[in-house]
Design a protein around this motif. Structure first.
Motif, PDB file in Angstrom:
ATOM      1  N   ASN A  41       0.826  -1.209   0.000  1.00 12.41           N
ATOM      2  CA  ASN A  41       0.000   0.000   0.000  1.00 12.41           C
ATOM      3  C   ASN A  41       0.862   1.262   0.000  1.00 12.41           C
ATOM      4  OD1 ASN A  41      -1.837   2.154   0.867  1.00 12.41           O
ATOM      5  ND2 ASN A  41      -3.249   0.472   1.241  1.00 12.41           N
ATOM      6  N   ARG A  42       0.399   2.277  -0.690  1.00 15.44           N
ATOM      7  CA  ARG A  42       1.116   3.540  -0.723  1.00 15.44           C
ATOM      8  C   ARG A  42       1.120   4.227   0.625  1.00 15.44           C
ATOM      9  NH1 ARG A  42       3.682   6.200  -4.500  1.00 15.44           N
ATOM     10  NH2 ARG A  42       4.349   8.008  -3.348  1.00 15.44           N
ATOM     11  N   LEU A  43       0.049   4.057   1.382  1.00 13.56           N
ATOM     12  CA  LEU A  43      -0.023   4.699   2.691  1.00 13.56           C
ATOM     13  C   LEU A  43       0.638   3.800   3.735  1.00 13.56           C
ATOM     14  CD1 LEU A  43      -3.653   6.040   2.484  1.00 13.56           C
ATOM     15  CD2 LEU A  43      -1.542   7.331   2.263  1.00 13.56           C
ATOM     16  N   ALA A  44       1.618   4.358   4.416  1.00 17.05           N
ATOM     17  CA  ALA A  44       2.448   3.546   5.308  1.00 17.05           C
ATOM     18  C   ALA A  44       1.643   2.952   6.459  1.00 17.05           C
ATOM     19  CB  ALA A  44       3.585   4.394   5.867  1.00 17.05           C
ATOM     20  N   THR A  45       0.548   3.600   6.808  1.00 15.79           N
ATOM     21  CA  THR A  45      -0.166   3.168   8.002  1.00 15.79           C
ATOM     22  C   THR A  45      -1.122   2.012   7.738  1.00 15.79           C
ATOM     23  OG1 THR A  45      -1.514   5.084   7.503  1.00 15.79           O
ATOM     24  CG2 THR A  45      -0.050   5.237   9.387  1.00 15.79           C
ATOM     25  N   ILE A  46      -1.340   1.672   6.474  1.00 13.06           N
ATOM     26  CA  ILE A  46      -2.275   0.589   6.165  1.00 13.06           C
ATOM     27  C   ILE A  46      -1.527  -0.533   5.463  1.00 13.06           C
ATOM     28  CG2 ILE A  46      -4.415  -0.003   4.957  1.00 13.06           C
ATOM     29  CD1 ILE A  46      -4.995   3.090   5.001  1.00 13.06           C
ATOM     30  N   TRP A  47      -1.553  -1.730   6.047  1.00  9.57           N
ATOM     31  CA  TRP A  47      -0.834  -2.869   5.470  1.00  9.57           C
ATOM     32  C   TRP A  47      -1.772  -3.659   4.569  1.00  9.57           C
ATOM     33  CZ3 TRP A  47       4.068  -4.658   5.225  1.00  9.57           C
ATOM     34  CH2 TRP A  47       4.237  -5.954   4.757  1.00  9.57           C
ATOM     35  N   THR A  48      -1.409  -3.819   3.312  1.00  5.36           N
ATOM     36  CA  THR A  48      -2.275  -4.604   2.437  1.00  5.36           C
ATOM     37  C   THR A  48      -1.594  -5.833   1.857  1.00  5.36           C
ATOM     38  OG1 THR A  48      -1.722  -3.056   0.692  1.00  5.36           O
ATOM     39  CG2 THR A  48      -3.870  -2.790   1.721  1.00  5.36           C
ATOM     40  N   GLY A  49      -0.293  -5.886   1.844  1.00  7.44           N
ATOM     41  CA  GLY A  49       0.355  -7.077   1.303  1.00  7.44           C
ATOM     42  C   GLY A  49       1.838  -6.848   1.076  1.00  7.44           C
ATOM     43  N   PHE A  50       2.552  -7.941   0.790  1.00  5.75           N
ATOM     44  CA  PHE A  50       4.001  -7.890   0.627  1.00  5.75           C
ATOM     45  C   PHE A  50       4.366  -7.485  -0.807  1.00  5.75           C
ATOM     46  CE2 PHE A  50       8.068  -9.692  -0.482  1.00  5.75           C
ATOM     47  CZ  PHE A  50       8.861  -9.333   0.592  1.00  5.75           C
ATOM     48  N   SER A  51       5.349  -6.632  -0.924  1.00  5.37           N
ATOM     49  CA  SER A  51       5.773  -6.219  -2.256  1.00  5.37           C
ATOM     50  C   SER A  51       7.166  -5.620  -2.189  1.00  5.37           C
ATOM     51  CB  SER A  51       4.791  -5.186  -2.802  1.00  5.37           C
ATOM     52  OG  SER A  51       5.410  -4.443  -3.814  1.00  5.37           O
ATOM     53  N   THR A  52       7.949  -5.835  -3.239  1.00  2.00           N
ATOM     54  CA  THR A  52       9.273  -5.200  -3.285  1.00  2.00           C
ATOM     55  C   THR A  52       9.289  -4.051  -4.286  1.00  2.00           C
ATOM     56  OG1 THR A  52       9.928  -6.830  -4.920  1.00  2.00           O
ATOM     57  CG2 THR A  52      10.570  -7.275  -2.653  1.00  2.00           C
ATOM     58  N   GLN A  53       8.096  -3.667  -4.743  1.00  5.66           N
ATOM     59  CA  GLN A  53       8.032  -2.675  -5.810  1.00  5.66           C
ATOM     60  C   GLN A  53       8.684  -1.341  -5.438  1.00  5.66           C
ATOM     61  OE1 GLN A  53       4.204  -0.894  -6.547  1.00  5.66           O
ATOM     62  NE2 GLN A  53       3.329  -1.748  -4.687  1.00  5.66           N
ATOM     63  N   TRP A  54       8.657  -0.979  -4.135  1.00  9.09           N
ATOM     64  CA  TRP A  54       9.143   0.346  -3.766  1.00  9.09           C
ATOM     65  C   TRP A  54      10.631   0.471  -3.940  1.00  9.09           C
ATOM     66  CZ3 TRP A  54       5.318   3.249  -4.186  1.00  9.09           C
ATOM     67  CH2 TRP A  54       4.042   2.784  -3.856  1.00  9.09           C
ATOM     68  N   TYR A  55      11.326  -0.676  -3.851  1.00  7.97           N
ATOM     69  CA  TYR A  55      12.768  -0.626  -4.050  1.00  7.97           C
ATOM     70  C   TYR A  55      13.089  -0.284  -5.497  1.00  7.97           C
ATOM     71  CZ  TYR A  55      13.490  -2.225   0.641  1.00  7.97           C
ATOM     72  OH  TYR A  55      13.504  -2.291   1.998  1.00  7.97           O
ATOM     73  N   SER A  56      12.316  -0.871  -6.432  1.00 10.76           N
ATOM     74  CA  SER A  56      12.596  -0.531  -7.822  1.00 10.76           C
ATOM     75  C   SER A  56      12.171   0.905  -8.117  1.00 10.76           C
ATOM     76  CB  SER A  56      11.925  -1.530  -8.772  1.00 10.76           C
ATOM     77  OG  SER A  56      10.588  -1.723  -8.399  1.00 10.76           O
ATOM     78  N   VAL A  57      11.108   1.350  -7.453  1.00 11.09           N
ATOM     79  CA  VAL A  57      10.688   2.745  -7.633  1.00 11.09           C
ATOM     80  C   VAL A  57      11.817   3.681  -7.193  1.00 11.09           C
ATOM     81  CG1 VAL A  57       9.122   4.540  -6.798  1.00 11.09           C
ATOM     82  CG2 VAL A  57       8.214   2.307  -7.418  1.00 11.09           C
ATOM     83  N   VAL A  58      12.413   3.369  -6.035  1.00 11.79           N
ATOM     84  CA  VAL A  58      13.489   4.212  -5.505  1.00 11.79           C
ATOM     85  C   VAL A  58      14.704   4.203  -6.433  1.00 11.79           C
ATOM     86  CG1 VAL A  58      15.237   4.309  -3.710  1.00 11.79           C
ATOM     87  CG2 VAL A  58      12.833   4.138  -3.099  1.00 11.79           C
ATOM     88  N   LEU A  59      15.074   2.997  -6.891  1.00 10.40           N
ATOM     89  CA  LEU A  59      16.279   2.897  -7.714  1.00 10.40           C
ATOM     90  C   LEU A  59      16.070   3.551  -9.077  1.00 10.40           C
ATOM     91  CD1 LEU A  59      17.468  -0.636  -6.654  1.00 10.40           C
ATOM     92  CD2 LEU A  59      18.447   1.562  -6.037  1.00 10.40           C
ATOM     93  N   ASP A  60      14.817   3.757  -9.444  1.00  7.70           N
ATOM     94  CA  ASP A  60      14.521   4.448 -10.696  1.00  7.70           C
ATOM     95  C   ASP A  60      14.429   5.956 -10.520  1.00  7.70           C
ATOM     96  OD1 ASP A  60      14.542   2.451 -12.444  1.00  7.70           O
ATOM     97  OD2 ASP A  60      12.382   2.085 -12.461  1.00  7.70           O
ATOM     98  N   ASN A  61      14.352   6.399  -9.270  1.00  8.09           N
ATOM     99  CA  ASN A  61      14.111   7.813  -9.004  1.00  8.09           C
ATOM    100  C   ASN A  61      15.442   8.564  -8.947  1.00  8.09           C
ATOM    101  OD1 ASN A  61      13.606  10.290  -7.883  1.00  8.09           O
ATOM    102  ND2 ASN A  61      12.017   9.550  -6.498  1.00  8.09           N
ATOM    103  N   SER A  62      15.791   9.187 -10.067  1.00  5.28           N
ATOM    104  CA  SER A  62      17.121   9.798 -10.147  1.00  5.28           C
ATOM    105  C   SER A  62      17.253  10.985  -9.186  1.00  5.28           C
ATOM    106  CB  SER A  62      17.415  10.239 -11.580  1.00  5.28           C
ATOM    107  OG  SER A  62      16.447  11.175 -11.993  1.00  5.28           O
ATOM    108  N   ASP A  63      16.158  11.684  -8.913  1.00  5.34           N
ATOM    109  CA  ASP A  63      16.222  12.808  -7.983  1.00  5.34           C
ATOM    110  C   ASP A  63      16.612  12.348  -6.588  1.00  5.34           C
ATOM    111  OD1 ASP A  63      15.589  14.719  -9.804  1.00  5.34           O
ATOM    112  OD2 ASP A  63      13.430  14.620  -9.429  1.00  5.34           O
TER     113      ASP A  63
END
Lengths: 264, 296, 348
Positions: A41-63
């Motif tokens: 989940n995008r909102l840190a306070t609500i847990w909806t499931g396991f995912s590693t997607q945010w790591y790839s989002v971060v590694l793609d974020n050049s800023d």
């Protein structure tokens, strides 16, 4: 658990549980943060499931990567300069009294006594008046100032407890004072230097207020970037970059351990 | 001693002092000048026109009839900041000293690992750590749940957004600054010294007060300074964990450079704080100098 | 020796990175904006079409931005300033005249944004986005539909007590309380300021948190049931909390607009003009609206707007509320002092 009688800790009952509590307190938020970095989940306070997607989002974020790089460059540069200056100063200060000593000592700890926000504004105004362009260099210059006392105090504390006879003996035995320093003073001093350097680095990496004011175009650091992100709420992206910083720190530390092993 | 001749000492100390003097001393002098200048209409200052309004408005207020009356708002904010910082320093000492002692008593090979364990959490950002605490402390958060599971029905702790939450957060933020200096001064403590004390009939208290504490004192002093002062300037934690319900000094100063656009007053507040810190330090160091005499 | 190896490695790394940072391209633009207020994809699109690379830095308040510019050259090419700050920047000679009307795409600017109180001839500024500051509540918590009044926020019903989120923003909170008290938000009368303070102090026990950060998250997690919010944030709240309702209080609510300005001493003046002109194209303006949740000022951008945005009364304001909007105002020194003292008293 078997009691180790050679370690006097066993005589002081409260110490071990207190240390365990300390580390629990220290790592509880970190564990929460690591777990949430895998939240779908995008909102840190609500847990909806396991995912590693945010790591790839971060590694793609050049800023974000640029901000992280800025932070590391600033932290390392300020730490190196401050630690060297602080070590020299501590050695100069540690032996005997001299006229004006207390004034010099006060000067060395001055940056600790000034609230961050005042330092930030004062430094900003000063840089403008002397015509320094705001950017990475100005942040490094400002960070070095408050890193010096953070490096100085532990080194000085270490030196104060050191037996002067050791250095005298070294001076007697070695013709060269540089050798005395290298073989005797420095090895005895280095736990102090290491904790001083670590303190400097952490405090630089963590600094938000001063970088925020003294920075210029293109010098956004990680805390400033994260500060910008949390305006909509802390996202798993922020947790993911924090987790990555932790991993970098562990690698960094492990390498220095390894180098140490090889040399001995 | 050859190494520490007067001439060489000068060159050892000079780089750090000159650096701080240039990048901190001069900006502060300039700032002192700003605090006695007239404020600019839209923020900034009017260079050259002097005014002491900033210092007067710290203590006094003009009522409707334009009489000066005493204004306690700012004093209250200062007082609260000192209280919270003192509390935080004590908490950090209670947690930090045993830990530093514990680490110093470990075999040489393990000590460094412990030191790194102490510092690793601080590679994450202060804002992120504060947020993690918000998640832990809020109603229905982890700590609340934990207490409920072990049978304590708290009915909602309401910990978050209170001064307690700020204290917990500040203590967390500044813990390594307490542990590392104490460890650095205890690190050379020899086990055999303590054992010898016990063999000679010392009890725990004596071993602690006669051997361990005197050795740790420089570290405790350094650690307390390193925790207390940055606490006074804490900006982020009161906003996040305190829910922005009350200001600490830094928030007050920040708002002068923010929406109020009153730079001289912000600078003056900074100097009042600086003066108080210096006085506190002087009192503290006088006391500290007496300590060894009492102990022996 | 361990320390030396660390230091050596560290300084080598630092030098390398510094060197890498020093190699700069020519087609650059340094953009200083509020955080989370510009779609990152749009920078890529801009670079692809014009070859100019944008570097973004963010700030949290108009005053922070002002302090940096006031202090001197900052290296920024474009900043985004709210209405009253446009006034300050022009008066302080911090804005560069670039004559927005001479830009090719200025013809796309919709009325009334082609002019502005503090910059009537649009010599210094172009509107980026605009919005309102009201409050949002969770209709699942409310026992009945709430009145469209600030009373619901400042004197909350029992079900909302202790579940109020306020903005930690001196200007916005003071203005809202002033509307509710029926006094000018730039009042110079201490008695009126006292009225505002009374309202804020009476509300304080019911407030869970004063914070301008994470308002969406806080509502979605049901940590609070009512939050003072900017309308775009309210729109984004609705995405995760469908029961959220935005209120246009009848006593008045702040209507604000943010504007592109080229600060004095901009190192890439022509690039800045190119960027502003590019942002006046309907599809680009629409992309910004879709991202931030606020309305833009460009004709024809409707065609590119998300359906959810067009149908949300929080963003696409119903006509009947138009007379409730109160524009931003640059308060006098005396008014600002009163405001700051009220705010300090509230938090001392």
């Amino acid at each position: 658990m078997k009691i180790d009688r050679t370690n006097p800790i066993w005589r002081f009952h409260g110490i071990t549980p207190m240390a365990i509590f300390f580390f629990a307190y220290l790592y509880l938020p970190i564990i929460v943060l690591l777990v949430l970095s895998f939240n779908e989940n995008r909102l840190a306070t609500i847990w909806t499931g396991f995912s590693t997607q945010w790591y790839s989002v971060v590694l793609d974020n050049s800023d974000m990567l640029r901000a992280a790089q800025n932070s590391l460059v600033i932290g390392l540069s300020a730490t190196v300069i401050a630690t060297i200056a602080a070590t020299l100063a501590a050695m100069g200060m540690a032996r005997g009294r001299f006229r004006g000593e207390s004034g010099v000592a006060a000067m060395l700890t001055l940056p600790l006594l000034v609230p961050e926000i005042v330092t930030a504004i004062a430094t900003l105004l000063f840089f403008i008046v002397i015509g320094v362009k705001l950017g990475l260099i100005s942040i490094i210059a400002a960070h070095t100032v408050f890193c010096i006392p953070f490096a100085y105090l532990p080194i000085r504390a270490r030196l104060d407890g050191m037996d002067p006879a050791l250095i005298e003996a070294a001076n007697d035995l070695y013709a060269n004072e540089w050798q005395a320093f290298k073989r005797v003073t420095f090895p005895l001093l280095w736990p102090g230097i290491l904790s001083g350097a670590m303190l400097s680095f952490i405090i630089s990496l963590d600094d938000f207020v001063i970088s925020y004011f003294v920075g210029g175009a293109g010098s956004t650091t990680l805390p400033i970037y994260i500060f910008g992100m949390i305006r909509i709420g802390i996202t798993p992206e922020v947790n993911a970059i924090s987790a990555l910083m932790l991993i970098i720190s562990i690698i960094f530390v492990s390498i220095s351990f390894l180098i140490d092993r090889i040399r001995y | 001693m050859e190494f520490f001749t007067r001439h060489k000492r000068f060159w050892l100390i000079a780089p750090a002092v000159v650096y701080i003097g240039f990048f901190m001393g001069l900006p502060l002098l300039q700032m002192a000048y700003v605090s006695i200048l007239e404020r600019g209409t839209n923020g900034g200052v009017n260079w050259g026109s002097l005014s002491f309004d900033a210092y007067i408005s710290f203590i006094f207020d003009r009522d409707l009839m334009d009489n000066l009356i005493i204004n306690t708002d700012y004093l209250q904010i200062f007082l609260r900041s000192f209280e919270l910082s003192a509390l935080t320093t004590v908490l950090a000492l209670i947690l930090g000293f045993p830990t530093a002692f514990y680490i110093a008593m470990q075999p040489q090979s393990r000590r460094n690992m412990f030191i790194f364990l102490v510092t690793i959490p601080f590679w994450t950002n202060i804002l992120v750590r504060n947020y993690a605490w918000m998640l832990l402390l809020r109603n229905g958060g982890l700590i609340d749940n934990l207490l409920n599971t072990i049978g304590l029905d708290t009915g909602g702790l309401d910990l978050l957004y209170t001064p307690y939450a700020v204290s917990i957060g500040l203590t967390y933020t500044y813990l390594p600054f307490m542990v590392l200096p104490i460890y650095a001064s205890l690190e050379k403590l020899d086990h055999r010294l303590i054992e010898a004390a016990f063999d000679l009939g010392a009890n725990k208290r004596k071993a602690m007060t006669r051997i361990i504490l005197p050795l740790a004192t420089p570290g405790i002093i350094a650690g307390s300074i390193l925790v207390f002062i940055p606490c006074l300037g804490a900006y982020v934690t009161p906003e996040l964990l305190g829910g922005g319900k009350f200001m600490m000094i830094a928030n007050l100063i920040g708002s002068q450079f923010g929406a109020a656009r009153n730079w001289p007053f912000g600078a003056a507040l900074g100097f009042v704080l600086l003066a108080l810190v210096l006085i506190a330090m002087m009192v503290y160091s006088l006391k500290f100098k007496k300590l060894p005499e009492n102990a022996s | 020796m361990k320390l030396r190896s660390i230091l050596l490695g560290a300084s080598a790394f630092a030098l390398l990175s510094l060197g890498a940072g020093a190699a700069k391209a020519d087609g650059e633009l340094f953009f200083y904006n509020w955080s989370n207020y510009f779609p990152p994809e749009l920078f890529d699109k801009f670079e692809k079409e014009t070859g100019i690379k944008v570097t973004l830095d963010v700030y949290d308040s108009n005053e922070t931005m002002l302090a940096k510019l006031q202090a001197g050259a900052s290296g920024y090419d474009i900043v985004v300033a709210s209405d009253y700050m446009v006034d300050v920047m022009i008066k302080e000679k911090l804005a560069t005249e670039f004559d927005a009307k001479s830009l090719e795409n200025f013809k796309n600017v919709a009325k009334p944004h082609d002019t502005m109180k503090y910059d009537p001839d649009r010599k210094y500024s172009v509107t980026y986005l605009w919005g309102t500051t009201g409050f949002t509540y969770d209709s699942d918590v409310a026992k009945e539909k709430l009145d469209d009044s600030w009373k619901e926020f400042f004197e909350p019903r029992p079900e909302f007590q202790g579940k109020i989120g306020a903005l930690n923003d001196e200007v916005e909170m003071y203005a809202a309380a002033a509307y509710y008290a029926g006094v000018d938000k730039c009042t110079e009368d201490p008695k009126e300021a006292q009225k505002i303070l009374d309202i804020l102090q009476k509300q304080k026990p019911y407030v869970a948190v004063y914070s301008s950060e994470g308002t969406i998250d806080r509502m979605a997690a049901k940590e609070v049931a009512m939050h003072m919010q900017w309308n775009g944030a309210s729109h984004r709240t609705k995405e995760s909390l469908p029961s959220a309702v935005f209120v246009y209080p009848r006593e008045g609510l702040s209507f604000w607009s943010d504007h592109f300005i080229i600060p004095k001493g901009s190192p890439h003046f022509e690039n800045a003009k190119t960027f502003i002109n590019w942002m006046m194209q309907p599809e680009n303006a629409a992309a910004a609206s879709n991202y931030a949740g606020y309305m833009n000022a460009i004709k024809g951008s409707d065609a590119y707007l998300d359906e959810s945005l067009k149908t949300d009364p929080a963003v696409n304001m119903p006509e009947k509320y138009a007379d409730r909007l109160v524009p931003g105002k640059n308060c006098s020194e005396k008014a600002r002092d009163l405001r700051n003292r009220v705010w300090t008293k509230l938090k001392s």
